[in-house]
Design an enzyme around this catalytic site. Structure first.
Site, PDB file in Angstrom:
ATOM      1  N   PRO A   1       0.778  -1.222   0.072  1.00 13.22           N
ATOM      2  CA  PRO A   1      -0.077   0.135   0.133  1.00 13.22           C
ATOM      3  C   PRO A   1       0.901   1.273   0.042  1.00 13.22           C
ATOM      4  CG  PRO A   1      -0.840  -1.526   1.475  1.00 13.22           C
ATOM      5  CD  PRO A   1       0.560  -2.251   1.236  1.00 13.22           C
ATOM      6  N   GLU A   2       0.577   2.214  -0.874  1.00 10.44           N
ATOM      7  CA  GLU A   2       1.188   3.295  -1.038  1.00 10.44           C
ATOM      8  C   GLU A   2       0.387   4.741  -0.560  1.00 10.44           C
ATOM      9  OE1 GLU A   2       2.965   3.766  -4.869  1.00 10.44           O
ATOM     10  OE2 GLU A   2       2.896   1.662  -5.050  1.00 10.44           O
TER      11      GLU A   2
ATOM     12  N   LYS B   1       3.630   6.415   3.933  1.00 12.23           N
ATOM     13  CA  LYS B   1       2.928   4.825   3.879  1.00 12.23           C
ATOM     14  C   LYS B   1       2.559   4.456   5.236  1.00 12.23           C
ATOM     15  CE  LYS B   1       5.562   3.642  -0.037  1.00 12.23           C
ATOM     16  NZ  LYS B   1       6.466   2.531  -0.438  1.00 12.23           N
TER      17      LYS B   1
ATOM     18  N   ARG C   1      19.916  14.970  -7.066  1.00 11.08           N
ATOM     19  CA  ARG C   1      19.967  13.452  -7.353  1.00 11.08           C
ATOM     20  C   ARG C   1      20.770  13.090  -8.489  1.00 11.08           C
ATOM     21  NH1 ARG C   1      18.813  12.356  -2.237  1.00 11.08           N
ATOM     22  NH2 ARG C   1      18.996  10.278  -2.722  1.00 11.08           N
TER      23      ARG C   1
ATOM     24  N   ARG D   1       2.937  -9.888   8.113  1.00 13.27           N
ATOM     25  CA  ARG D   1       3.931 -10.964   8.576  1.00 13.27           C
ATOM     26  C   ARG D   1       5.304 -10.071   8.410  1.00 13.27           C
ATOM     27  NH1 ARG D   1       2.406 -14.983  11.153  1.00 13.27           N
ATOM     28  NH2 ARG D   1       0.180 -15.687  10.152  1.00 13.27           N
TER      29      ARG D   1
ATOM     30  N   ARG E   1      13.082  -4.617  -8.580  1.00 18.35           N
ATOM     31  CA  ARG E   1      11.606  -3.910  -8.326  1.00 18.35           C
ATOM     32  C   ARG E   1      11.121  -4.249  -9.961  1.00 18.35           C
ATOM     33  NH1 ARG E   1      10.045  -0.316  -4.525  1.00 18.35           N
ATOM     34  NH2 ARG E   1      11.642   0.385  -2.798  1.00 18.35           N
TER      35      ARG E   1
END
Length: 269
Positions: free
Chosen positions: A2-3, A58, A150, A110, A259
């Site tokens: 979930p974001e 989040k 960046r 978990r 990813r």
């Protein structure tokens, strides 16, 4: 995982339902989910009233009436269900809070966690998060300046919670698709026009996802037709080999820094 839109959906829906309610009973089925011995955790939350439900990146924050905070991170596979004994899901919950006639079930934790902190401890835990993408004070100029510092790849930068908080695998791909930019582009090679497009797409995609309830698979409560409504509106994520909704070219699925990444080789430059 979930974001931001999924957790914002939970914040809004839960805030309407559990604010002001008292935790009459708490159960911990998996002690590793909490940061205290189970009995100590139960003693500290049982009898406490939930003052408010907030979101940070989040995370969900349940503020209790004794100035403590329950910090929730669902991680991969976690979700919530709010219901009664008669309509509860046929799944194990790692933690349950009984709130009068209803129960809040914490499922799939978990990898996720529900930790109890003081206000100061909670602030420290969240201190290294980057700015919220939809913060009104986070302008297009701020976004451009942040990314100009960046040197990495666009996708991995967008999902770095120390850079921007709340964006993950799904919405990073959706944002890049909306902006027409390949997610594997190097940030120093992005033009000022492309950075402006990314900022606009970030707002458009996240706001639309919030408007339609995010992409959660499970409803929050019985009869909930709102949560997960964005799942069918995803234009690129998890649609490998499907035709692009813009041009019909098959969507490519690859792996980038461990990813999944989805993109259209024709629409995204």
């Amino acid at each position: 995982m979930p974001e931001l839109p999924e957790m914002e959906t939970y914040r809004r829906l839960l805030g309407e339902r559990i604010t002001g309610k008292t935790i009459t009973r708490a159960d911990v089925q998996r002690e590793k989910t909490v940061n205290l011995p189970a009995e100590a955790f139960i003693q500290r939350v049982q009898g406490r009233t939930i003052r408010s439900v907030q979101r940070k990146a989040k995370h969900l924050l349940f503020h209790l009436d004794n100035e403590s905070v329950l910090l929730l991170h669902l991680m991969l596979g976690g979700f919530l269900y709010y219901g009664s004994e008669t309509d509860k899901l046929d799944r194990t919950a790692q933690v349950t809070f009984h709130l009068g006639g209803h129960t809040l079930y914490f499922h799939g934790l978990r990898l996720g966690y529900l930790h109890l902190y003081s206000l100061e401890e909670c602030a420290q835990k969240l201190a290294d998060l980057g700015p919220e993408p939809l913060d009104p004070l986070f302008s297009a100029v701020s976004f451009g300046q942040l990314l100009s510092e960046r040197r990495g790849i666009l996708k991995t930068t967008l999902v770095d919670q120390h850079v921007l908080s709340g964006i993950g695998n799904c919405y990073s791909d959706e944002i890049c698709f909306d902006a027409g930019i390949l997610p594997m582009r190097k940030i120093p090679a992005l033009s000022s026009t492309e950075l402006a497009s990314l900022y606009q797409s970030m707002h458009a995609v996240l706001n639309e996802a919030i408007r339609y309830g995010g992409y959660m698979e499970y409803p929050l409560y019985k009869g909930d037709a709102f949560t997960g409504g964005y799942n069918e509106r995803c234009k690129i994520y998890d649609r490998g080999q499907d035709p692009c909704l813009r041009c019909g070219t098959p969507i490519i699925q690859e792996e980038l820094a461990s990813r999944k990444v989805f993109y259209c080789p024709r629409c995204q430059k």
